[in-house]
Write a protein that holds these residues in place. Structure first.
Motif, short mmCIF file in Angstrom:
data_model
loop_
_atom_site.label_atom_id
_atom_site.label_comp_id
_atom_site.label_asym_id
_atom_site.label_seq_id
_atom_site.Cartn_x
_atom_site.Cartn_y
_atom_site.Cartn_z
N GLU A 1 -90.72 -15.84 35.30
CA GLU A 1 -90.32 -14.53 35.84
C GLU A 1 -88.98 -14.59 36.57
O GLU A 1 -88.17 -13.67 36.45
CB GLU A 1 -91.38 -14.00 36.81
CG GLU A 1 -90.98 -12.66 37.41
CD GLU A 1 -92.11 -11.95 38.14
OE1 GLU A 1 -91.89 -10.81 38.58
OE2 GLU A 1 -93.20 -12.53 38.26
N THR B 1 -101.48 -16.56 29.06
CA THR B 1 -100.95 -15.92 30.26
C THR B 1 -99.47 -15.57 30.09
O THR B 1 -99.03 -14.45 30.39
CB THR B 1 -101.13 -16.83 31.48
OG1 THR B 1 -102.52 -17.09 31.69
CG2 THR B 1 -100.56 -16.19 32.73
N TRP C 1 -97.92 -11.73 29.66
CA TRP C 1 -96.97 -11.23 30.66
C TRP C 1 -95.63 -10.87 30.02
O TRP C 1 -95.03 -9.84 30.37
CB TRP C 1 -96.75 -12.28 31.75
CG TRP C 1 -95.88 -11.75 32.84
CD1 TRP C 1 -96.27 -10.98 33.91
CD2 TRP C 1 -94.45 -11.88 32.96
NE1 TRP C 1 -95.18 -10.62 34.68
CE2 TRP C 1 -94.05 -11.17 34.11
CE3 TRP C 1 -93.48 -12.53 32.19
CZ2 TRP C 1 -92.73 -11.10 34.52
CZ3 TRP C 1 -92.16 -12.46 32.59
CH2 TRP C 1 -91.78 -11.76 33.75
N PRO D 1 -94.51 -7.21 31.22
CA PRO D 1 -94.18 -7.74 32.55
C PRO D 1 -94.34 -6.72 33.67
O PRO D 1 -94.43 -7.09 34.84
CB PRO D 1 -92.72 -8.18 32.41
CG PRO D 1 -92.19 -7.37 31.27
CD PRO D 1 -93.34 -7.19 30.33
N LEU E 1 -95.83 -12.21 37.79
CA LEU E 1 -96.29 -13.55 37.44
C LEU E 1 -95.96 -14.53 38.57
O LEU E 1 -96.77 -15.42 38.89
CB LEU E 1 -95.62 -14.00 36.14
CG LEU E 1 -96.17 -15.24 35.44
CD1 LEU E 1 -97.63 -15.07 35.06
CD2 LEU E 1 -95.33 -15.54 34.21
#
Length: 214
Positions: free
Chosen positions: A101, A174, A178, A182, A187
């Motif tokens: 992220e 995961t 994401w 997002p 995250l």
């Protein structure tokens, strides 16, 4: 002079990897040519072939560079001298989640891995290459889990190959989820909880234990 020449070669190699990241992210791996990477990097095709034999090697170098910031955690989790391999694994997973992220390059590279690697007939070598990388990741996870078992951090009856595959799928799922959405959650903010969730599965799931003889 030799030192300057070596430094120039390293800088050219880094330029090529930077350009590959941009090109792969924009067009996908299969749709990107070495000529396009060379043009984006501002080098000749000959310069690319001096450093890399093919596109797979360029992708390898890109993935290796992405792993460098967390490599010490990965290696520590597998080291026989590490007193807390499970703690190092937790730190590794949390850092991976945070980086995807917070680090634009890490995010692009993961987008490339999950969404920009098209396994067409023309790219069968790439598919086999990615299969090998996944196998290597699983083997490293198995080594980490065995290390944690030897330290009494995981059950002795843990089915290590199955547990490694579940952990691998947990991380991949995961990240993939994401990256597609997002906006759903941060995250980075949940990195430690997500990492702990993976560890808890390894520690407490009866389904991941080897069947006991009657």
């Amino acid at each position: 002079m030799a030192r300057r020449t070596k430094q120039a070669a390293l800088e050219t190699r880094a330029q090529i990897i930077d350009a590959a990241e941009i090109c792969f992210f924009r067009k996908g791996v299969s749709q990107t040519s070495l000529a396009e990477i060379a043009k984006t990097a501002g080098v000749t095709r000959g310069a690319i072939y001096w450093h890399f034999e093919n596109k797979g090697e360029v992708l390898d170098a890109l993935l290796l560079r992405a792993k460098t910031p967390v490599q010490h955690l990965e290696e520590a989790s597998r080291s026989s001298d590490e007193p807390d391999p499970l703690g190092r694994l937790h730190a590794l997973l949390a850092e991976i989640f945070r980086q995807v992220e917070c680090d634009p390059s890490a995010r692009r590279i993961n987008e490339i891995i999950f969404h920009k690697c098209e396994y067409t007939d023309q790219m069968c070598d790439l598919r086999e290459h990615m299969r090998l990388l996944r196998l290597q990741s699983l083997q490293k996870l198995e080594s980490t889990l065995c290390n944690a078992i030897s330290r009494g951090q995981l059950p002795e009856q843990l089915d290590v190959p199955m547990a490694a595959r579940c952990l691998h799928a947990y991380v991949i799922g995961t990240l993939d989820t994401w990256l597609l959405r997002p906006e759903d959650f941060s995250l980075a903010e949940r990195a430690d909880r997500l990492a702990q969730g993976a560890i808890d599965i390894m520690r407490h799931s009866p389904a991941l234990l080897l069947p006991q003889p009657d």
